[in-house]
Design a protein around this motif. Structure first.
Motif, PDB file in Angstrom:
ATOM      1  N   MET A 128      42.675  30.191  57.114  1.00 29.06           N
ATOM      2  CA  MET A 128      41.486  30.873  56.573  1.00 29.06           C
ATOM      3  C   MET A 128      41.896  32.052  55.680  1.00 29.06           C
ATOM      4  SD  MET A 128      39.149  28.927  57.652  1.00 29.06           S
ATOM      5  CE  MET A 128      37.553  29.653  57.469  1.00 29.06           C
ATOM      6  N   GLN A 129      42.984  32.727  56.055  1.00 26.02           N
ATOM      7  CA  GLN A 129      43.470  33.858  55.249  1.00 26.02           C
ATOM      8  C   GLN A 129      43.921  33.378  53.859  1.00 26.02           C
ATOM      9  OE1 GLN A 129      43.543  37.105  56.233  1.00 26.02           O
ATOM     10  NE2 GLN A 129      44.388  37.750  54.272  1.00 26.02           N
ATOM     11  N   VAL A 130      44.745  32.346  53.843  1.00 19.89           N
ATOM     12  CA  VAL A 130      45.319  31.877  52.570  1.00 19.89           C
ATOM     13  C   VAL A 130      44.256  31.184  51.712  1.00 19.89           C
ATOM     14  CG1 VAL A 130      47.020  30.288  51.543  1.00 19.89           C
ATOM     15  CG2 VAL A 130      47.643  31.657  53.551  1.00 19.89           C
ATOM     16  N   ASN A 131      43.384  30.390  52.362  1.00 19.59           N
ATOM     17  CA  ASN A 131      42.477  29.530  51.590  1.00 19.59           C
ATOM     18  C   ASN A 131      41.124  30.170  51.273  1.00 19.59           C
ATOM     19  OD1 ASN A 131      44.594  27.839  52.198  1.00 19.59           O
ATOM     20  ND2 ASN A 131      43.371  26.224  53.118  1.00 19.59           N
ATOM     21  N   VAL A 132      40.712  31.162  52.067  1.00 12.82           N
ATOM     22  CA  VAL A 132      39.381  31.753  51.847  1.00 12.82           C
ATOM     23  C   VAL A 132      39.464  33.258  51.552  1.00 12.82           C
ATOM     24  CG1 VAL A 132      37.049  32.073  52.761  1.00 12.82           C
ATOM     25  CG2 VAL A 132      38.364  30.050  53.419  1.00 12.82           C
ATOM     26  N   THR A 133      40.119  34.001  52.450  1.00 13.91           N
ATOM     27  CA  THR A 133      40.125  35.465  52.292  1.00 13.91           C
ATOM     28  C   THR A 133      40.921  35.875  51.047  1.00 13.91           C
ATOM     29  OG1 THR A 133      39.945  35.643  54.682  1.00 13.91           O
ATOM     30  CG2 THR A 133      40.517  37.642  53.501  1.00 13.91           C
ATOM     31  N   ALA A 134      42.074  35.236  50.827  1.00 12.18           N
ATOM     32  CA  ALA A 134      42.882  35.597  49.648  1.00 12.18           C
ATOM     33  C   ALA A 134      42.130  35.311  48.333  1.00 12.18           C
ATOM     34  CB  ALA A 134      44.232  34.877  49.684  1.00 12.18           C
ATOM     35  N   PRO A 135      41.522  34.139  48.160  1.00 13.63           N
ATOM     36  CA  PRO A 135      40.742  33.922  46.924  1.00 13.63           C
ATOM     37  C   PRO A 135      39.587  34.920  46.762  1.00 13.63           C
ATOM     38  CG  PRO A 135      41.199  31.831  47.981  1.00 13.63           C
ATOM     39  CD  PRO A 135      41.664  32.888  48.937  1.00 13.63           C
ATOM     40  N   PHE A 136      38.968  35.318  47.895  1.00  6.80           N
ATOM     41  CA  PHE A 136      37.921  36.344  47.823  1.00  6.80           C
ATOM     42  C   PHE A 136      38.518  37.655  47.305  1.00  6.80           C
ATOM     43  CE2 PHE A 136      36.871  40.045  50.611  1.00  6.80           C
ATOM     44  CZ  PHE A 136      35.822  40.543  49.848  1.00  6.80           C
ATOM     45  N   LEU A 137      39.639  38.101  47.914  1.00  6.40           N
ATOM     46  CA  LEU A 137      40.234  39.388  47.513  1.00  6.40           C
ATOM     47  C   LEU A 137      40.730  39.338  46.070  1.00  6.40           C
ATOM     48  CD1 LEU A 137      42.212  40.205  50.789  1.00  6.40           C
ATOM     49  CD2 LEU A 137      40.262  41.486  49.865  1.00  6.40           C
ATOM     50  N   LEU A 138      41.304  38.205  45.697  1.00  4.54           N
ATOM     51  CA  LEU A 138      41.831  38.071  44.328  1.00  4.54           C
ATOM     52  C   LEU A 138      40.693  38.068  43.312  1.00  4.54           C
ATOM     53  CD1 LEU A 138      44.393  37.660  42.639  1.00  4.54           C
ATOM     54  CD2 LEU A 138      44.148  35.188  42.994  1.00  4.54           C
ATOM     55  N   THR A 139      39.626  37.355  43.645  1.00  8.95           N
ATOM     56  CA  THR A 139      38.458  37.322  42.754  1.00  8.95           C
ATOM     57  C   THR A 139      37.877  38.723  42.596  1.00  8.95           C
ATOM     58  OG1 THR A 139      37.942  35.078  43.472  1.00  8.95           O
ATOM     59  CG2 THR A 139      36.156  36.308  42.416  1.00  8.95           C
ATOM     60  N   ARG A 140      37.705  39.399  43.725  1.00 12.58           N
ATOM     61  CA  ARG A 140      37.117  40.740  43.695  1.00 12.58           C
ATOM     62  C   ARG A 140      37.964  41.684  42.848  1.00 12.58           C
ATOM     63  NH1 ARG A 140      36.459  44.244  49.154  1.00 12.58           N
ATOM     64  NH2 ARG A 140      38.657  44.524  48.717  1.00 12.58           N
ATOM     65  N   ALA A 141      39.291  41.573  42.982  1.00 10.41           N
ATOM     66  CA  ALA A 141      40.176  42.470  42.235  1.00 10.41           C
ATOM     67  C   ALA A 141      40.170  42.161  40.740  1.00 10.41           C
ATOM     68  CB  ALA A 141      41.598  42.364  42.790  1.00 10.41           C
ATOM     69  N   LEU A 142      40.112  40.874  40.387  1.00 18.84           N
ATOM     70  CA  LEU A 142      40.297  40.500  38.978  1.00 18.84           C
ATOM     71  C   LEU A 142      38.991  40.341  38.199  1.00 18.84           C
ATOM     72  CD1 LEU A 142      43.375  38.087  39.072  1.00 18.84           C
ATOM     73  CD2 LEU A 142      43.288  40.576  39.023  1.00 18.84           C
ATOM     74  N   LEU A 143      37.872  40.382  38.897  1.00 16.16           N
ATOM     75  CA  LEU A 143      36.583  40.188  38.214  1.00 16.16           C
ATOM     76  C   LEU A 143      36.356  41.166  37.045  1.00 16.16           C
ATOM     77  CD1 LEU A 143      34.394  38.127  38.390  1.00 16.16           C
ATOM     78  CD2 LEU A 143      33.289  39.474  40.178  1.00 16.16           C
ATOM     79  N   PRO A 144      36.691  42.455  37.222  1.00 16.76           N
ATOM     80  CA  PRO A 144      36.489  43.375  36.092  1.00 16.76           C
ATOM     81  C   PRO A 144      37.281  42.957  34.845  1.00 16.76           C
ATOM     82  CG  PRO A 144      36.924  44.599  38.113  1.00 16.76           C
ATOM     83  CD  PRO A 144      37.170  43.150  38.436  1.00 16.76           C
ATOM     84  N   LEU A 145      38.465  42.361  35.051  1.00 17.26           N
ATOM     85  CA  LEU A 145      39.280  41.925  33.904  1.00 17.26           C
ATOM     86  C   LEU A 145      38.716  40.650  33.292  1.00 17.26           C
ATOM     87  CD1 LEU A 145      42.919  42.527  35.232  1.00 17.26           C
ATOM     88  CD2 LEU A 145      41.492  44.033  33.839  1.00 17.26           C
ATOM     89  N   LEU A 146      38.151  39.791  34.126  1.00 17.26           N
ATOM     90  CA  LEU A 146      37.528  38.556  33.616  1.00 17.26           C
ATOM     91  C   LEU A 146      36.260  38.882  32.838  1.00 17.26           C
ATOM     92  CD1 LEU A 146      38.019  36.283  36.718  1.00 17.26           C
ATOM     93  CD2 LEU A 146      38.562  35.580  34.380  1.00 17.26           C
ATOM     94  N   GLN A 147      35.565  39.925  33.285  1.00 14.81           N
ATOM     95  CA  GLN A 147      34.311  40.274  32.614  1.00 14.81           C
ATOM     96  C   GLN A 147      34.546  40.941  31.259  1.00 14.81           C
ATOM     97  OE1 GLN A 147      32.388  41.985  36.205  1.00 14.81           O
ATOM     98  NE2 GLN A 147      30.810  40.438  35.876  1.00 14.81           N
ATOM     99  N   LYS A 148      35.811  41.292  31.005  1.00 12.92           N
ATOM    100  CA  LYS A 148      36.155  41.821  29.670  1.00 12.92           C
ATOM    101  C   LYS A 148      36.457  40.692  28.688  1.00 12.92           C
ATOM    102  CE  LYS A 148      37.815  46.378  30.916  1.00 12.92           C
ATOM    103  NZ  LYS A 148      38.949  47.076  31.470  1.00 12.92           N
ATOM    104  N   SER A 149      36.564  39.460  29.200  1.00 12.83           N
ATOM    105  CA  SER A 149      36.813  38.315  28.330  1.00 12.83           C
ATOM    106  C   SER A 149      35.489  37.840  27.733  1.00 12.83           C
ATOM    107  CB  SER A 149      37.421  37.170  29.148  1.00 12.83           C
ATOM    108  OG  SER A 149      37.432  35.977  28.400  1.00 12.83           O
ATOM    109  N   ALA A 150      35.548  37.339  26.501  1.00 12.72           N
ATOM    110  CA  ALA A 150      34.337  36.788  25.896  1.00 12.72           C
ATOM    111  C   ALA A 150      33.981  35.453  26.537  1.00 12.72           C
ATOM    112  CB  ALA A 150      34.565  36.606  24.400  1.00 12.72           C
ATOM    113  N   ASP A 151      34.934  34.860  27.259  1.00 19.05           N
ATOM    114  CA  ASP A 151      34.766  33.491  27.748  1.00 19.05           C
ATOM    115  C   ASP A 151      35.576  33.300  29.036  1.00 19.05           C
ATOM    116  OD1 ASP A 151      33.983  30.866  27.763  1.00 19.05           O
ATOM    117  OD2 ASP A 151      35.400  30.208  26.225  1.00 19.05           O
TER     118      ASP A 151
END
Ligand code: NAP
Length: 254
Positions: A128-151
């Motif tokens: 659960m840590q590797v497959n669910v919690t890690a993607p959640f934490l990674l998404t949360r951390a990188l979302l601001p950088l993704l939202q700076k992309s036009a696409d």
């Protein structure tokens, strides 16, 4: 909606991912490795995440030898990584690139193939840590950088046992069900933004994980990862822009 025919038979132009920066987890082996090599071949700068540095370095060297854009490496073990490790990654990427255009959640742990009655808590927590919690934490951390992309693009990796659970797939199946729900929640939240979010079930693909789950199977009878890459390219390139909130099968049953 997605044009399934276009998705399955997509013919990407050579410069499809030029100037795109794409983060790939589990980039040292299997589908993630093939995605990294393929995305770089189509012009992307890839950020290689994984737990075995030597494997990531081999992928790095292969990309450089093929003349692809210089990749980046960030070793991380999703089993033990803490929230600050993800923040550190975000600030490293912010300093280096300022934004990212894609995030492929591909790394996964298979866990034990035992009945729920005998399933160990430690194995459950690890999966659960590797497959669910890690993607959640990674998404949360990188979302601001993704939202700076036009696409921006986020692609989660599902599995058929996450859509319909089957005996002895334990936490892996449960984690893949949760992955689909995480994708749907995020897609709904990001509906009005420039970030598109989907999941892909690769289907049976010739990798170490497949061999571990099906030890008696002849690997030569299983689809190689290269054969499904045009579908990943479609979802990370401009032609996939309209696809959002969908569970996709890279190899739909006939
Ligand atoms: N192959 C199939 O038939 C199939 C079918 C359905 C779904 N999938 C899904 O497709 C994705 C890719 O699977 P695959 O078959 O390519 O598997 P794989 O060959 O076993 O590769 C998995 C990758 O994830 C990395 N990884 C595992 N645990 C990690 C951790 N704790 N921290 C960081 N990285 C970790 C591995 O790193 P190391 O190399 O360092 O161990 C490896 O690079 C997975 O999400 C899987 O569930 C695969």
């Amino acid at each position: 909606m997605i044009d399934i025919n276009l998705f399955l038979h997509y013919q990407p132009p050579a410069d499809l991912l030029r100037d795109r920066i794409i983060v790939i987890t589990g980039a040292g082996d299997g589908i993630g490795k093939t995605a990294a090599l393929t995305f770089a071949r189509f012009g992307a700068t890839v950020v290689l995440l994984g737990r075995t540095l030597a494997k990531l370095e081999r992928v790095y060297d292969e990309i450089e030898a093929a003349g692809g854009p210089k990749p980046a490496i960030f070793p991380i073990n999703f089993e033990g990584a803490a929230a600050q490790d993800y923040e550190q990654l975000r600030s490293a990427l912010a300093n280096e690139f300022g934004h990212i255009d894609g995030l492929l959640h591909n790394a996964s742990a298979l866990g034990a193939r035992t009945p729920i009655g005998q399933y160990s808590l430690s194995d459950w927590q690890k999966v659960m840590q590797v497959n669910v919690t890690a993607p959640f934490l990674l998404t949360r951390a990188l979302l601001p950088l993704l939202q700076k992309s036009a696409d921006g693009r986020i692609l989660f990796t599902g599995s058929s046992v996450g859509v319909r659970g089957r005996a002895y797939w334990g936490a892996y199946a449960v984690s893949k069900g949760a992955t689909e729900t995480l994708m749907e929640v995020l897609a709904d939240e990001l509906e009005a933004t420039s970030v598109r979010v989907n999941s892909i079930n690769p289907g049976a693909v010739r990798t170490a994980m497949r061999a571990s789950a099906y030890p008696a199977e002849d690997p030569n009878t299983v689809t190689p990862p290269e054969a499904i890459m045009n579908r990943y390219l479609y979802l990370f390139g401009p032609d996939g822009k309209a696809v959002h909130g969908q569970q996709l099968d890279a190899q739909p049953k006939a």
